[in-house]
Scaffold this motif. Structure first.
Motif, PDB file in Angstrom:
ATOM      1  N   LEU A  48       0.701  -1.410   0.229  1.00  0.00           N
ATOM      2  CA  LEU A  48       0.422  -0.115  -0.192  1.00  0.00           C
ATOM      3  C   LEU A  48       1.385   1.366  -0.085  1.00  0.00           C
ATOM      4  CD1 LEU A  48      -2.880   1.184  -0.648  1.00  0.00           C
ATOM      5  CD2 LEU A  48      -2.829   1.069   2.479  1.00  0.00           C
ATOM      6  N   GLU A  93      -7.878   2.656  -5.083  1.00  0.00           N
ATOM      7  CA  GLU A  93      -8.775   1.225  -4.862  1.00  0.00           C
ATOM      8  C   GLU A  93      -8.540   0.075  -5.323  1.00  0.00           C
ATOM      9  OE1 GLU A  93     -12.654   0.647  -3.455  1.00  0.00           O
ATOM     10  OE2 GLU A  93     -11.425   2.523  -2.387  1.00  0.00           O
ATOM     11  N   ARG A 141      -6.710  -1.398  -2.910  1.00  0.00           N
ATOM     12  CA  ARG A 141      -7.851  -1.950  -1.637  1.00  0.00           C
ATOM     13  C   ARG A 141      -9.083  -2.735  -1.434  1.00  0.00           C
ATOM     14  NH1 ARG A 141      -8.928   3.211  -0.205  1.00  0.00           N
ATOM     15  NH2 ARG A 141      -7.121   3.181   1.400  1.00  0.00           N
ATOM     16  N   GLU A 180      -9.727  -6.526   0.488  1.00  0.00           N
ATOM     17  CA  GLU A 180     -10.808  -6.761   0.943  1.00  0.00           C
ATOM     18  C   GLU A 180     -10.980  -8.267   0.382  1.00  0.00           C
ATOM     19  OE1 GLU A 180     -13.442  -4.062   0.760  1.00  0.00           O
ATOM     20  OE2 GLU A 180     -12.345  -2.745   1.763  1.00  0.00           O
TER      21      GLU A 180
END
Length: 123
Positions: A11, A51, A54, A58
């Motif tokens: 990240l 995004e 991410r 997830e």
């Protein structure tokens, strides 16, 4: 723990690349309106990349969570099944021995042998 550290590193790298794109857009010698457009585009690209990363993390998390919860679901169903079997065995045992126990209880209660208590004194 290592996967969390690795995820954080990825990240941070994505954010660093995004910052580099923004800095590159700021350095470009394009006209002010073109520069603003390029800056806005670089920010949008960076946000999209962050995004996407991410969402990927997830998705991996939900897959791992599902694997863990799935195994717990199997355990709970096994425990429930065992409990039902034990209850069934107890109920059958109760039905089987109910008459016998009632007869014994009635025999004890109904067969009274009157006796004088040993501490009773006749005066």
């Amino acid at each position: 723990m290592a996967s969390q550290s690795q995820g954080i590193q990825q990240l941070l790298q994505a954010e660093k690349r995004a910052a580099e794109k923004v800095a590159e857009a700021r350095k470009s010698t394009v006209s002010p309106s073109g520069k603003a457009r390029r800056l806005k585009q670089a920010k949008e690209e960076a946000q999209a990349e962050i995004e996407q990363y991410r969402q990927q993390r997830e998705k991996e998390f939900h897959q791992k969570e599902q694997a863990v919860m799935g195994s717990q679901g199997n355990l709970s169903s096994e425990v429930e099944q065992r409990t039902r079997k034990k209850i069934q065995v107890m109920q059958s045992s109760h039905q089987k021995n109910k008459e016998k126990m009632l007869r014994q209880l009635l025999t004890i209660v109904c067969n009274i042998k009157p006796e004088i208590h040993k501490n009773y004194r006749i005066m």
